[in-house]
Motif scaffolding. Sequence first.
Motif, PDB file in Angstrom:
ATOM      1  N   GLU A 363       0.827  -1.207   0.000  1.00 38.98           N
ATOM      2  CA  GLU A 363       0.000   0.000   0.000  1.00 38.98           C
ATOM      3  C   GLU A 363       0.858   1.252   0.000  1.00 38.98           C
ATOM      4  OE1 GLU A 363      -3.419   0.022   2.732  1.00 38.98           O
ATOM      5  OE2 GLU A 363      -3.032  -2.113   3.036  1.00 38.98           O
ATOM      6  N   LEU A 364       1.907   1.269   0.804  1.00 39.46           N
ATOM      7  CA  LEU A 364       2.774   2.437   0.877  1.00 39.46           C
ATOM      8  C   LEU A 364       3.568   2.617  -0.408  1.00 39.46           C
ATOM      9  CD1 LEU A 364       4.038   2.054   4.557  1.00 39.46           C
ATOM     10  CD2 LEU A 364       2.449   3.776   3.698  1.00 39.46           C
ATOM     11  N   GLN A 365       4.096   1.527  -0.945  1.00 37.28           N
ATOM     12  CA  GLN A 365       4.867   1.629  -2.193  1.00 37.28           C
ATOM     13  C   GLN A 365       4.002   2.130  -3.338  1.00 37.28           C
ATOM     14  OE1 GLN A 365       6.520  -2.269  -2.812  1.00 37.28           O
ATOM     15  NE2 GLN A 365       7.772  -2.198  -0.952  1.00 37.28           N
ATOM     16  N   VAL A 366       2.843   1.526  -3.501  1.00 33.89           N
ATOM     17  CA  VAL A 366       1.957   1.922  -4.595  1.00 33.89           C
ATOM     18  C   VAL A 366       1.408   3.328  -4.357  1.00 33.89           C
ATOM     19  CG1 VAL A 366      -0.208   1.407  -5.788  1.00 33.89           C
ATOM     20  CG2 VAL A 366       1.354  -0.447  -5.168  1.00 33.89           C
ATOM     21  N   GLY A 367       0.970   3.594  -3.134  1.00 31.64           N
ATOM     22  CA  GLY A 367       0.388   4.901  -2.836  1.00 31.64           C
ATOM     23  C   GLY A 367       1.366   6.038  -3.056  1.00 31.64           C
ATOM     24  N   LEU A 368       2.581   5.912  -2.525  1.00 30.88           N
ATOM     25  CA  LEU A 368       3.582   6.963  -2.702  1.00 30.88           C
ATOM     26  C   LEU A 368       3.991   7.086  -4.163  1.00 30.88           C
ATOM     27  CD1 LEU A 368       5.928   6.427   0.385  1.00 30.88           C
ATOM     28  CD2 LEU A 368       4.563   8.467  -0.100  1.00 30.88           C
ATOM     29  N   GLY A 369       4.234   5.933  -4.804  1.00 26.24           N
ATOM     30  CA  GLY A 369       4.680   5.966  -6.190  1.00 26.24           C
ATOM     31  C   GLY A 369       3.677   6.630  -7.112  1.00 26.24           C
ATOM     32  N   GLU A 370       2.410   6.256  -6.997  1.00 27.00           N
ATOM     33  CA  GLU A 370       1.374   6.819  -7.870  1.00 27.00           C
ATOM     34  C   GLU A 370       1.123   8.286  -7.557  1.00 27.00           C
ATOM     35  OE1 GLU A 370      -0.226   5.339 -10.552  1.00 27.00           O
ATOM     36  OE2 GLU A 370       1.426   3.939 -10.201  1.00 27.00           O
ATOM     37  N   LEU A 371       1.175   8.653  -6.294  1.00 24.25           N
ATOM     38  CA  LEU A 371       0.955  10.051  -5.913  1.00 24.25           C
ATOM     39  C   LEU A 371       2.025  10.945  -6.509  1.00 24.25           C
ATOM     40  CD1 LEU A 371      -0.524  12.192  -4.137  1.00 24.25           C
ATOM     41  CD2 LEU A 371       1.084  11.592  -2.305  1.00 24.25           C
ATOM     42  N   LEU A 372       3.291  10.563  -6.386  1.00 28.36           N
ATOM     43  CA  LEU A 372       4.378  11.396  -6.896  1.00 28.36           C
ATOM     44  C   LEU A 372       4.423  11.401  -8.419  1.00 28.36           C
ATOM     45  CD1 LEU A 372       7.208  10.501  -4.345  1.00 28.36           C
ATOM     46  CD2 LEU A 372       5.679  12.487  -4.346  1.00 28.36           C
ATOM     47  N   ARG A 373       4.030  10.288  -9.045  1.00 26.33           N
ATOM     48  CA  ARG A 373       3.990  10.249 -10.508  1.00 26.33           C
ATOM     49  C   ARG A 373       2.874  11.133 -11.043  1.00 26.33           C
ATOM     50  NH1 ARG A 373       1.012   8.212 -14.195  1.00 26.33           N
ATOM     51  NH2 ARG A 373      -0.329   7.113 -12.693  1.00 26.33           N
ATOM     52  N   ARG A 374       1.721  11.074 -10.379  1.00 30.54           N
ATOM     53  CA  ARG A 374       0.535  11.813 -10.844  1.00 30.54           C
ATOM     54  C   ARG A 374       0.661  13.309 -10.577  1.00 30.54           C
ATOM     55  NH1 ARG A 374      -4.586   9.431 -11.172  1.00 30.54           N
ATOM     56  NH2 ARG A 374      -6.128  10.920 -11.900  1.00 30.54           N
ATOM     57  N   PHE A 375       1.233  13.647  -9.421  1.00 32.93           N
ATOM     58  CA  PHE A 375       1.338  15.058  -9.034  1.00 32.93           C
ATOM     59  C   PHE A 375       2.784  15.382  -8.672  1.00 32.93           C
ATOM     60  CE2 PHE A 375      -2.976  13.676  -7.627  1.00 32.93           C
ATOM     61  CZ  PHE A 375      -3.716  14.407  -8.550  1.00 32.93           C
ATOM     62  N   PRO A 376       3.657  15.519  -9.666  1.00 34.05           N
ATOM     63  CA  PRO A 376       5.084  15.729  -9.387  1.00 34.05           C
ATOM     64  C   PRO A 376       5.391  17.036  -8.664  1.00 34.05           C
ATOM     65  CG  PRO A 376       4.600  16.018 -11.730  1.00 34.05           C
ATOM     66  CD  PRO A 376       3.373  15.442 -11.110  1.00 34.05           C
ATOM     67  N   LYS A 377       4.492  18.002  -8.732  1.00 28.93           N
ATOM     68  CA  LYS A 377       4.720  19.289  -8.063  1.00 28.93           C
ATOM     69  C   LYS A 377       3.880  19.431  -6.792  1.00 28.93           C
ATOM     70  CE  LYS A 377       5.988  21.663 -12.340  1.00 28.93           C
ATOM     71  NZ  LYS A 377       5.708  22.830 -13.237  1.00 28.93           N
ATOM     72  N   LEU A 378       3.436  18.319  -6.258  1.00 27.31           N
ATOM     73  CA  LEU A 378       2.611  18.348  -5.043  1.00 27.31           C
ATOM     74  C   LEU A 378       3.310  19.123  -3.937  1.00 27.31           C
ATOM     75  CD1 LEU A 378      -0.067  16.860  -3.949  1.00 27.31           C
ATOM     76  CD2 LEU A 378       1.560  15.369  -2.763  1.00 27.31           C
ATOM     77  N   GLU A 379       2.552  19.964  -3.243  1.00 33.21           N
ATOM     78  CA  GLU A 379       3.109  20.734  -2.128  1.00 33.21           C
ATOM     79  C   GLU A 379       2.014  21.034  -1.119  1.00 33.21           C
ATOM     80  OE1 GLU A 379       4.587  24.402  -3.680  1.00 33.21           O
ATOM     81  OE2 GLU A 379       2.598  25.187  -4.171  1.00 33.21           O
ATOM     82  N   LEU A 380       2.440  21.360   0.102  1.00 30.01           N
ATOM     83  CA  LEU A 380       1.483  21.739   1.127  1.00 30.01           C
ATOM     84  C   LEU A 380       0.797  23.036   0.746  1.00 30.01           C
ATOM     85  CD1 LEU A 380       3.458  20.997   4.425  1.00 30.01           C
ATOM     86  CD2 LEU A 380       1.612  19.645   3.418  1.00 30.01           C
ATOM     87  N   ALA A 381      -0.483  23.119   1.051  1.00 28.88           N
ATOM     88  CA  ALA A 381      -1.241  24.339   0.771  1.00 28.88           C
ATOM     89  C   ALA A 381      -1.291  25.263   1.977  1.00 28.88           C
ATOM     90  CB  ALA A 381      -2.657  23.983   0.327  1.00 28.88           C
ATOM     91  N   VAL A 382      -0.743  24.836   3.087  1.00 28.57           N
ATOM     92  CA  VAL A 382      -0.652  25.647   4.306  1.00 28.57           C
ATOM     93  C   VAL A 382       0.740  25.448   4.887  1.00 28.57           C
ATOM     94  CG1 VAL A 382      -3.125  25.430   4.795  1.00 28.57           C
ATOM     95  CG2 VAL A 382      -1.506  23.800   5.812  1.00 28.57           C
ATOM     96  N   PRO A 383       1.213  26.353   5.745  1.00 24.46           N
ATOM     97  CA  PRO A 383       2.487  26.128   6.414  1.00 24.46           C
ATOM     98  C   PRO A 383       2.437  24.839   7.248  1.00 24.46           C
ATOM     99  CG  PRO A 383       1.796  28.409   6.665  1.00 24.46           C
ATOM    100  CD  PRO A 383       0.642  27.673   6.070  1.00 24.46           C
ATOM    101  N   GLU A 384       3.549  24.128   7.313  1.00 21.76           N
ATOM    102  CA  GLU A 384       3.550  22.847   8.012  1.00 21.76           C
ATOM    103  C   GLU A 384       3.098  22.980   9.459  1.00 21.76           C
ATOM    104  OE1 GLU A 384       6.648  19.401   9.483  1.00 21.76           O
ATOM    105  OE2 GLU A 384       7.096  20.438   7.594  1.00 21.76           O
TER     106      GLU A 384
END
Length: 405
Positions: A363-384
């Motif tokens: 689950e972690l391998q597939v979830g992380l891999g697909e998320l980063l492939r689909r949204f390569p510029k993913l970023e937080l929308a609020v300060p951490e």
Amino acid sequence: MSAPDVSTERPALPFPFPITSSLEPSPEYARLREEQPLARVKLPSGDEAWIATRYEDVRKVFSDLRFSRAAASRPGAPQLMPGIEGDPNSVVSKDPPDHTRMRKLVAPAFTSRRMETMREEVRRTVTELLDAMEQAGPPADLVASLTSPLPIIVICDLLGVPAADRDRFRGWSNAMFATSPEGMKDAMAARNALIGYLAAMVEARRSAPTDDLLGVLINYRDQEDRLTEPELISFAGGLIVAGYETTANRFANAVLMLMRHSEQRAMLQADDSLLPGAVEEALRYIPGGAAGGLMRVALEDVELGGVTIRAGEGVIAITNSANRDPSVFPDPDRFDITRTPGPHTTFGHGIHHCVGAQLARIELQVGLGELLRRFPKLELAVPEEELPWRKNVVIHSLTGMPVRW
């Protein structure tokens, strides 16, 4: 020469220790590994117990059958929290031969080969969740959109829980991890509701048999008499709670760690062969909660880490500390996805090694891999620092993660 009895030499330390970051274990563990690797602690229940903080000692507690999980669920045993006793029907509360009997029943459903057959099904689920998130548009809550629903969908499908009831299971699981005094009543109510639902589900399946995992367990109970009814229900409930909460927590925190370490995220996006190692490093690095492990009770006097644990005393093996032991993991406080995968203790060790470990990894391998492939510029929308956390002694988890892409 026997180990010294230091139980009266030093005062018991208040435990769990305060934390300074939800992604870091308490700094107290590093001190204890050096100065007092077996430390006496005072628990929220008022009981006292020992904590083991070094890797070698943690592995011994897991593997030495003189440290009993069954004894920890008996009346009068030391407890972490007041009023919350272990479930004696749970496989994690069993010692051999009962543990061996129950483990053998479910182990074939969780072999590495069988889990690998689920990888594409997990990928389809991730794709559907990411499709919905993309269609809704940014900003999106990654916890609500992906990291929380993925594991509950996977484990409920495995057991045959209807899709319409997934949210109920997620709510019960969340409530069962509450540890505040005001949350205890809700935790007990959630556990009772889960047990009641599963009992009704088992009865319904008896009149309409299925070939999912719950159907297999019912057959073991009814046709082969290898499970008691309480064991059957506890087994199913335990799989749901463990299969959901811990994976959801690690998934969200792993995403956050990669956002913190942009250079490692870039390496991972450029080379997906690094993904298995990245998941192992996330499992090692990210603490599971302040308590760090389950209670065990010594069946006889046992020498551990230079201390004699007396018969009847409790000991907690702190995986959060073992996973940062520099004798096993060089520069352990550095998050490094290229680290040679080490034998971390996140899934336990010995007979109680997590039966669903391989499924969680997938689950972690597939979830992380697909998320980063689909949204390569993913970023937080609020300060951490504005991210909402649920913090208690059992598990520390993000309750939301606004993102954009």
